[in-house]
Design an enzyme around this catalytic site. Structure first.
Site, PDB file in Angstrom:
ATOM      1  NE  ARG A  18      -2.675   2.414   3.438  1.00 25.44           N
ATOM      2  CZ  ARG A  18      -2.525   2.986   4.603  1.00 25.44           C
ATOM      3  NH1 ARG A  18      -1.773   2.428   5.544  1.00 25.44           N
ATOM      4  NH2 ARG A  18      -3.119   4.110   4.873  1.00 25.44           N
ATOM      5  CB  ALA A  77      -7.111   5.991   9.619  1.00 25.71           C
ATOM      6  NE  ARG A 107       0.821  10.750   4.825  1.00 24.57           N
ATOM      7  CZ  ARG A 107       0.256   9.567   5.046  1.00 24.57           C
ATOM      8  NH1 ARG A 107       0.480   8.951   6.190  1.00 24.57           N
ATOM      9  NH2 ARG A 107      -0.521   9.018   4.134  1.00 24.57           N
TER      10      ARG A 107
END
Ligand code: SME
Length: 286
Positions: A18, A77, A107
């Site tokens: 990922r 997350a 980010r």
């Protein structure tokens, strides 16, 4: 600090696959191997766990709370919105370190806020898998501080405090090849106690060597490559890096903790922070 639970949150099972440009090419199995090898070298027992489900992670934390002395968690997350995970971290009453592979502050906007940060004792981010290794060291350091603090409160004796400190540091951190304490006497530093090879530098004038420089500057010094530092006074030819941390009694420098490592670049901010806390505890004894 012996038993540590290491928890990986959602999507970390796809590590290596990922978004490798963000998370790197290492798989979760590779990462866990690095963490396990490092933990073993530090004499720690670890239990590693990954889940994509909030409730499953919370159940795991609840189950491990009696076994674990500390937790390293990458909440992924969930970091940004899981109040349930935040409450679970607060509820288990253990020191928990928040780890992120990437630097979440650089980010997307939604990743900049952590709802778990205030219930964790530290946060390490942007260091890739090394963040987990630093987190293990941080927990060990947390334990060392606590033990030293208890011991100092009990005995209130300078000699015992200094010896306990050196013993704990040398015993808990395999990368600390030589650990010692120098005390200020007039314009010299005099070696008080140490573990490791005998040093030819039992007395060091203030201002000389890395040790004398730290006392003169009244601040900690990290030398990542001793051979590149002209101040360095060699204790052993195997030494590659060094950290020196002054001990203050009020505004006065009264001594210092000196650690050598046979590993290059062995010391980072975590070592500095932990050793400065130890020095602060010892400072109360002068
Ligand atoms: N390297 C120190 C001298 C002490 S030994 O490392 C024990 C220095 O440069 O001051």
């Amino acid at each position: 600090m012996k038993n540590i639970a290491v928890v990986h949150g959602p999507n970390l099972n796809l590590l290596g696959e990922r978004e490798p440009e963000v998370y790197g090419a290492m798989t979760l199995a590779d990462l866990n191997q690095e963490v396990t090898t490092f933990a073993q070298a530090m004499g720690l027992e670890i239990r590693v766990f990954q889940s994509n489900s909030e409730g499953t992670i919370i159940d795991f934390l609840h189950e491990q709370r009696k076994w674990a002395d500390g937790v390293v968690i990458n909440p992924a997350a969930f970091t940004h919105y899981s109040y349930a995970l935040r409450d679970a971290i607060a509820a288990i009453g253990l020191p928990v370190i928040e780890v992120h592979l990437s630097n979440i502050l650089e980010r997307e906007e939604f990743r900049r806020h952590s709802v778990v940060a205030d219930v964790c004792v530290a946060r390490l981010m942007g260091l890739g898998y090394r963040g987990y290794l630093r987190a293990l060291e941080h927990l060990v350091g947390f334990g060392v501080r606590k033990e030293l603090d208890n011991q100092v409160a009990q005995s209130n004796d300078l000699d015992t405090g200094l010896k306990t400190c050196v013993n704990l540091l040398k015993e808990r951190f395999p990368k600390y090849t030589w650990a010692g304490i120098y005390l200020v006497e007039g314009d010299e530093l005099v070696l008080h106690n140490f573990i490791g090879k005998p040093s030819p530098h039992e007395r060091i004038p203030i201002g000389k060597g890395v040790c004398g420089a730290a006392v003169a500057a009244e601040e900690s010094i990290i030398v990542s490559d001793v051979n590149a530092d002209p101040r360095y006074l060699a204790c052993s030819i195997e030494t590659k890096s060094e950290i020196v941390v002054p001990i203050f009694a009020g505004p006065q420098v009264v001594g210092e903790i000196d650690i050598d490592s046979d590993q290059p670049d062995a010391f980072h901010e975590g070592d500095r922070e932990m050793l400065e806390s130890c020095a602060e505890i010892l400072g109360k004894l002068f």
